[in-house]
Design a protein around this motif. Structure first.
Motif, mmCIF file in Angstrom:
data_model
loop_
_atom_site.group_PDB
_atom_site.id
_atom_site.type_symbol
_atom_site.label_atom_id
_atom_site.label_comp_id
_atom_site.label_asym_id
_atom_site.label_seq_id
_atom_site.Cartn_x
_atom_site.Cartn_y
_atom_site.Cartn_z
ATOM 1 N N ARG A 1 0.505 -1.396 -0.088
ATOM 2 C CA ARG A 1 -0.078 -0.283 -0.460
ATOM 3 C C ARG A 1 0.565 1.247 -0.418
ATOM 4 O O ARG A 1 1.763 1.438 0.681
ATOM 5 C CB ARG A 1 -0.808 0.295 0.995
ATOM 6 N N ARG B 1 -2.788 4.165 -3.136
ATOM 7 C CA ARG B 1 -2.867 2.700 -4.342
ATOM 8 C C ARG B 1 -2.646 1.482 -3.262
ATOM 9 O O ARG B 1 -1.270 1.522 -2.459
ATOM 10 C CB ARG B 1 -2.043 3.408 -4.984
ATOM 11 N N THR B 2 -3.066 0.506 -3.714
ATOM 12 C CA THR B 2 -2.623 -0.816 -3.473
ATOM 13 C C THR B 2 -2.573 -1.841 -4.333
ATOM 14 O O THR B 2 -3.232 -1.899 -5.355
ATOM 15 C CB THR B 2 -3.986 -1.334 -2.506
ATOM 16 N N ARG B 3 -1.806 -2.330 -4.160
ATOM 17 C CA ARG B 3 -1.397 -3.703 -5.346
ATOM 18 C C ARG B 3 -0.944 -5.008 -5.010
ATOM 19 O O ARG B 3 0.130 -4.968 -3.441
ATOM 20 C CB ARG B 3 0.346 -3.028 -6.284
ATOM 21 N N LEU C 1 3.934 -9.488 -7.203
ATOM 22 C CA LEU C 1 3.520 -8.770 -8.295
ATOM 23 C C LEU C 1 5.082 -9.277 -8.986
ATOM 24 O O LEU C 1 4.590 -8.911 -10.814
ATOM 25 C CB LEU C 1 5.005 -7.668 -7.536
ATOM 26 N N CYS D 1 2.838 -10.725 -12.334
ATOM 27 C CA CYS D 1 1.870 -10.201 -12.656
ATOM 28 C C CYS D 1 2.549 -8.964 -13.598
ATOM 29 O O CYS D 1 2.051 -9.003 -14.829
ATOM 30 C CB CYS D 1 1.483 -8.028 -11.587
ATOM 31 N N LEU E 1 -7.365 -9.062 -6.435
ATOM 32 C CA LEU E 1 -6.311 -8.664 -7.434
ATOM 33 C C LEU E 1 -5.767 -9.211 -8.554
ATOM 34 O O LEU E 1 -5.462 -8.299 -9.709
ATOM 35 C CB LEU E 1 -5.571 -7.706 -6.718
ATOM 36 N N HIS F 1 4.134 0.960 -9.529
ATOM 37 C CA HIS F 1 2.400 1.517 -9.571
ATOM 38 C C HIS F 1 1.795 1.469 -10.432
ATOM 39 O O HIS F 1 0.450 1.683 -10.848
ATOM 40 C CB HIS F 1 2.321 3.672 -9.325
ATOM 41 N N VAL G 1 1.656 -0.381 -12.955
ATOM 42 C CA VAL G 1 1.334 -2.562 -12.610
ATOM 43 C C VAL G 1 -0.292 -2.793 -13.359
ATOM 44 O O VAL G 1 -0.709 -3.687 -13.880
ATOM 45 C CB VAL G 1 2.107 -3.241 -11.458
ATOM 46 N N LEU G 2 -0.903 -2.203 -12.048
ATOM 47 C CA LEU G 2 -2.288 -2.589 -12.387
ATOM 48 C C LEU G 2 -3.251 -1.858 -12.885
ATOM 49 O O LEU G 2 -4.238 -1.824 -13.396
ATOM 50 C CB LEU G 2 -3.202 -2.345 -10.964
ATOM 51 N N HIS G 3 -2.314 -0.587 -14.099
ATOM 52 C CA HIS G 3 -3.148 0.259 -14.171
ATOM 53 C C HIS G 3 -2.693 0.351 -16.454
ATOM 54 O O HIS G 3 -3.453 1.108 -17.090
ATOM 55 C CB HIS G 3 -2.807 1.990 -14.489
#
Length: 489
Positions: free
Chosen positions: A17, A41-43, A49, A52, A79, A302, A304-306
């Motif tokens: 986080r 932000r959470t990942r 990681l 992903c 996630l 930041h 990675v999920l976007h």
């Protein structure tokens, strides 16, 4: 084109986080910064990681990790959904969670909680290891690698296994193809260093000779760990690969500034995937160093999920594949310069057969502002403009040569015939062109004016031209005509 080889990631998952904001004043009750307008932000972190990041490359990823029934574990599952195939083993306790407090992109404080550890393996996890085509072990010292150690040892005998170690974890299993400690981790595992040169205390010698220390540690670990090779990652200085002889230093292609959290995972999953594809360690390490630099330049963990769907990987002989700073790095550079109220300058062209005229133009352009972004026509774009015989030098090498110039801060390749789309994204304050152009020749002029930018013409050395160099090189010696005014580039 052959698809990427599926990869198994084994290791400890974390939940990361970040609370990020701007710090413009100190608190009235204590000498600490006040972080305003925080963004949360959470990942996935740790092995999750890495998994992903591998999936973002278009690679089929299976993640074997320990998760429990706690809130953080459930959040990680959500996630990871639809990104990787998840194979769970039991977790005793709560999942580890790292919370960073960031001010203006810099970490100020980190909070760690969660003491969960892997309990035991399962038949499904053992089967996943046995059937893997390639394995990355992301060992964060929380038991996942320990409970699967026997299965991983059997696997390492005939399948590429990459082991990313952690000081809290154990050594790689015997037969590991490549171990990837960071310099500090290599120093930890190697144990007491040999005495330094006469006249220099050992501590001072290590501080002044980081590269020599990394090489010494890698050689010691190569024997102590019974692994095929060790690569010590050196951050912005690249990586050092040791396979028993003289070590190979792989420098970073550029110095990427930004949040480096997760860069080690980016390196490890890239090198593991390329070894699974059958690539040589030297090539895999070079690609992993570049991937880590690009990861930092593009915004780090930041992003990675976007990201959207991964781009189709370029084939090895694709002439437009470039070893360069990505466009995201240029955007980050422009943003930093603007935040400091600086002037952004851009210049563009084919830059085929870079010559003195190009260099003088770029040096002059850099003096106009606080950074220079060079926009370069791709190989396909050059062919459309110059004909099938061009470019003489591929985009890969043109970018490398441009990046070697001190006056160039970033390079971006564009595929259109003209750079309007790229300029609209970068929005430079100044667009610099050689004096052999006239403003009426530049469709970019109107575009620059739309956001208050301007086009400037700079002096250009007469008689220098890539086209003319190509023509001269194609003639027999002694047949060269008298110099003529240079055509436009």
């Amino acid at each position: 084109m052959k698809p990427p080889t599926p990869l198994l990631v084994v290791g400890d998952t974390l939940l990361d986080r970040d609370i990020s904001g701007h710090a413009e004043r100190l608190a009235p009750d204590a000498p600490v910064p006040v972080v305003g307008h925080p963004e949360r932000r959470t990942r996935p972190g740790g092995a999750a990681l890495a998994a992903c990041l591998g999936a973002a490359d278009g690679r089929e990823i299976t993640l074997v990790t320990a998760l429990g029934d706690d809130e953080a574990s459930h959040e990680v599952r959500a996630l990871l959904k639809d990104r990787v195939r998840l194979v769970e083993i039991p977790l005793d306790g709560t999942l580890a969670c790292k919370t960073r407090l960031m001010a203006d992109g810099r970490p100020m404080l980190r909070l760690d909680d969660g003491d969960g550890r892997a309990v035991h393996t399962t038949a499904e996890a053992e089967d996943a290891v046995a059937g893997a085509h390639g394995v990355l072990v992301a060992d964060y010292g929380r038991g996942t690698a320990d409970v699967l150690r026997d299965a991983l040892t059997r696997k390492a005998a005939h399948t590429p296994v990459v082991w990313d170690p952690h000081p809290a974890g154990g050594p790689p299993v015997p037969g590991t193809r490549l171990a990837t400690p960071a310099a500090s981790e290599a120093r930890h595992f190697a144990g007491p260093a040999a005495p330094g040169p006469a006249g220099h205390p050992d501590g001072r010698d290590r501080a002044r000779n980081a590269l020599r220390t990394a090489a010494s540690d890698a050689r010691r670990l190569l024997g102590a760990w019974d692994v095929t090779s060790v690569v010590v990652t050196l951050g912005e200085d690249g990586a050092l690969l040791c396979q028993g002889g003289t070590p190979l230093l792989v420098p970073a292609p550029w110095r990427a500034s930004g949040d480096c959290c997760g860069a080690g995972d980016r390196f490890a999953v890239t090198v593991a995937g390329r070894l699974a594809d059958g690539e040589l360690p030297e090539v895999a390490v070079r690609e992993a160093v570049e991937a880590a630099a690009r990861f930092v330049a593009d915004g780090g963990a930041h992003t990675v999920l976007h990201r959207g769907a991964p781009d189709e990987p370029a084939t090895p002989d694709d002439p437009d594949t470039t070893d360069r700073e990505p466009a995201g790095g240029a955007y980050a550079l422009v943003r930093r310069v603007r935040e400091n109220r600086g002037t952004v300058v851009a210049a563009g062209g084919c830059f085929d057969l870079l010559h003195a005229g190009h260099v003088e133009l770029l040096q002059a352009a850099r003096k106009v502002g606080d950074c220079l972004v060079v926009c370069v026509n791709s190989d396909a774009s050059v062919r459309r403009r110059k004909g099938d015989g061009r470019p003489v030098v591929t985009a890969v090498d043109r970018v490398k040569v441009l990046e070697a110039l001190d006056c160039v801060d970033a390079v971006v390749v564009f595929d259109e015939d003209t750079p309007e789309r790229l300029l609209a994204e970068l929005r430079p304050d100044v667009w610099a062109k050689g004096g052999d152009y006239a403003l009426s020749d530049l469709p970019e002029a109107t575009l620059l004016e739309s956001w208050g930018g301007q086009v400037v013409l700079l002096p250009y050395l007469d008689g220098r031209s890539s086209t003319r160099l190509v023509e001269r090189a194609s003639r027999a010696p002694g047949k060269e005509p008298r110099p003529a005014p240079s055509p436009r580039r």
